[in-house]
Design a protein around this motif. Structure first.
Motif, PDB file in Angstrom:
ATOM      1  N   TYR A 117     -14.790  -0.697  -5.990  1.00 24.02           N
ATOM      2  CA  TYR A 117     -15.232  -0.286  -4.661  1.00 24.02           C
ATOM      3  C   TYR A 117     -14.525  -1.099  -3.579  1.00 24.02           C
ATOM      4  CZ  TYR A 117     -18.174   0.327  -0.555  1.00 24.02           C
ATOM      5  OH  TYR A 117     -18.605   0.566   0.722  1.00 24.02           O
ATOM      6  N   LEU A 118     -14.420  -2.390  -3.790  1.00 17.55           N
ATOM      7  CA  LEU A 118     -13.746  -3.251  -2.818  1.00 17.55           C
ATOM      8  C   LEU A 118     -12.267  -2.886  -2.705  1.00 17.55           C
ATOM      9  CD1 LEU A 118     -15.490  -6.628  -3.676  1.00 17.55           C
ATOM     10  CD2 LEU A 118     -15.967  -5.080  -1.752  1.00 17.55           C
ATOM     11  N   GLU A 119     -11.644  -2.548  -3.841  1.00 19.36           N
ATOM     12  CA  GLU A 119     -10.245  -2.098  -3.817  1.00 19.36           C
ATOM     13  C   GLU A 119     -10.128  -0.771  -3.082  1.00 19.36           C
ATOM     14  OE1 GLU A 119      -8.564  -2.046  -7.761  1.00 19.36           O
ATOM     15  OE2 GLU A 119      -9.301  -4.065  -8.169  1.00 19.36           O
ATOM     16  N   LEU A 120     -11.074   0.147  -3.321  1.00 15.70           N
ATOM     17  CA  LEU A 120     -11.068   1.435  -2.632  1.00 15.70           C
ATOM     18  C   LEU A 120     -11.205   1.240  -1.128  1.00 15.70           C
ATOM     19  CD1 LEU A 120     -11.144   4.566  -2.646  1.00 15.70           C
ATOM     20  CD2 LEU A 120     -13.629   4.358  -2.811  1.00 15.70           C
ATOM     21  N   CYS A 121     -12.078   0.349  -0.698  1.00 17.28           N
ATOM     22  CA  CYS A 121     -12.244   0.075   0.735  1.00 17.28           C
ATOM     23  C   CYS A 121     -10.930  -0.383   1.346  1.00 17.28           C
ATOM     24  CB  CYS A 121     -13.322  -0.976   0.955  1.00 17.28           C
ATOM     25  SG  CYS A 121     -14.989  -0.388   0.619  1.00 17.28           S
ATOM     26  N   ASN A 122     -10.220  -1.253   0.658  1.00 20.52           N
ATOM     27  CA  ASN A 122      -8.909  -1.711   1.148  1.00 20.52           C
ATOM     28  C   ASN A 122      -7.931  -0.549   1.230  1.00 20.52           C
ATOM     29  OD1 ASN A 122      -9.657  -4.387   1.469  1.00 20.52           O
ATOM     30  ND2 ASN A 122      -9.088  -4.911  -0.618  1.00 20.52           N
ATOM     31  N   PHE A 123      -7.928   0.307   0.214  1.00 16.18           N
ATOM     32  CA  PHE A 123      -7.031   1.457   0.197  1.00 16.18           C
ATOM     33  C   PHE A 123      -7.340   2.402   1.357  1.00 16.18           C
ATOM     34  CE2 PHE A 123      -6.123   5.837  -0.927  1.00 16.18           C
ATOM     35  CZ  PHE A 123      -4.768   5.756  -1.188  1.00 16.18           C
ATOM     36  N   VAL A 124      -8.614   2.732   1.531  1.00 13.78           N
ATOM     37  CA  VAL A 124      -9.015   3.673   2.582  1.00 13.78           C
ATOM     38  C   VAL A 124      -8.658   3.125   3.962  1.00 13.78           C
ATOM     39  CG1 VAL A 124     -11.019   4.750   3.697  1.00 13.78           C
ATOM     40  CG2 VAL A 124     -10.776   4.837   1.223  1.00 13.78           C
ATOM     41  N   ASN A 125      -8.772   1.834   4.147  1.00 15.18           N
ATOM     42  CA  ASN A 125      -8.428   1.229   5.439  1.00 15.18           C
ATOM     43  C   ASN A 125      -6.945   1.361   5.756  1.00 15.18           C
ATOM     44  OD1 ASN A 125     -11.024   0.480   6.137  1.00 15.18           O
ATOM     45  ND2 ASN A 125     -10.858  -1.488   5.110  1.00 15.18           N
ATOM     46  N   LEU A 126      -6.113   1.558   4.733  1.00 18.12           N
ATOM     47  CA  LEU A 126      -4.677   1.712   4.941  1.00 18.12           C
ATOM     48  C   LEU A 126      -4.257   3.156   5.226  1.00 18.12           C
ATOM     49  CD1 LEU A 126      -3.341  -0.656   2.134  1.00 18.12           C
ATOM     50  CD2 LEU A 126      -3.486  -1.117   4.595  1.00 18.12           C
ATOM     51  N   ILE A 127      -5.159   4.103   5.001  1.00 18.38           N
ATOM     52  CA  ILE A 127      -4.837   5.513   5.232  1.00 18.38           C
ATOM     53  C   ILE A 127      -4.712   5.747   6.731  1.00 18.38           C
ATOM     54  CG2 ILE A 127      -5.634   7.900   5.044  1.00 18.38           C
ATOM     55  CD1 ILE A 127      -7.102   7.074   2.491  1.00 18.38           C
ATOM     56  N   GLN A 128      -3.578   6.264   7.121  1.00 20.06           N
ATOM     57  CA  GLN A 128      -3.375   6.573   8.528  1.00 20.06           C
ATOM     58  C   GLN A 128      -3.856   7.991   8.794  1.00 20.06           C
ATOM     59  OE1 GLN A 128       0.699   5.863   9.525  1.00 20.06           O
ATOM     60  NE2 GLN A 128       0.576   3.708   9.005  1.00 20.06           N
ATOM     61  N   HIS A 129      -4.754   8.123   9.733  1.00 19.50           N
ATOM     62  CA  HIS A 129      -5.260   9.443  10.120  1.00 19.50           C
ATOM     63  C   HIS A 129      -5.573   9.398  11.595  1.00 19.50           C
ATOM     64  CE1 HIS A 129      -9.528   8.279  10.472  1.00 19.50           C
ATOM     65  NE2 HIS A 129      -9.179   7.372   9.597  1.00 19.50           N
ATOM     66  N   ASP A 130      -5.407  10.543  12.219  1.00 19.47           N
ATOM     67  CA  ASP A 130      -5.654  10.561  13.659  1.00 19.47           C
ATOM     68  C   ASP A 130      -6.997  11.192  14.019  1.00 19.47           C
ATOM     69  OD1 ASP A 130      -5.233  13.281  13.382  1.00 19.47           O
ATOM     70  OD2 ASP A 130      -3.310  13.273  14.405  1.00 19.47           O
ATOM     71  N   GLY A 131      -7.708  11.735  13.022  1.00 21.10           N
ATOM     72  CA  GLY A 131      -9.001  12.347  13.307  1.00 21.10           C
ATOM     73  C   GLY A 131      -8.911  13.703  13.970  1.00 21.10           C
TER      74      GLY A 131
END
Length: 97
Positions: A65-79
């Protein structure tokens, strides 16, 4: 590989990110998932542990889960805008509707 716009049509655990599905990268964590087909937008909209995963997590799942949180924080999205996919076999891309 998905490129996030609003994230509504990208499935966080099912779509291929960096040549693998997150479901395969974090198998312990996804055994606790409340919703198998959670979109990126849904996940980002309720990004706390209890809303996305059954708890308590095992120690292995918590580490994932902690690794996933780090991964998701790196995803670039503009919303905004449409999600897009870039395919490994060519330059053509597909955009969601």
């Amino acid at each position: 590989m998905p490129m996030a716009g609003d994230g509504r049509t990208i499935l966080l655990s099912q779509d291929v990110w960096n040549s693998s599905r997150l479901r395969q990268t974090y198998p312990c964590l996804y055994s606790f998932a409340k919703k198998e087909d959670c979109s990126l937008a849904e996940y980002l909209g309720n990004q706390n542990l209890e809303e996305n995963f059954h708890s308590p997590l095992s120690p292995e799942a918590l580490e994932e889960y902690l690794e996933l949180c780090n991964f998701v924080n790196l995803i670039q999205h503009d919303g905004r805008g449409k999600d897009k996919w870039i395919y490994v076999w060519g330059n053509d891309n597909f955009s969601s509707t």
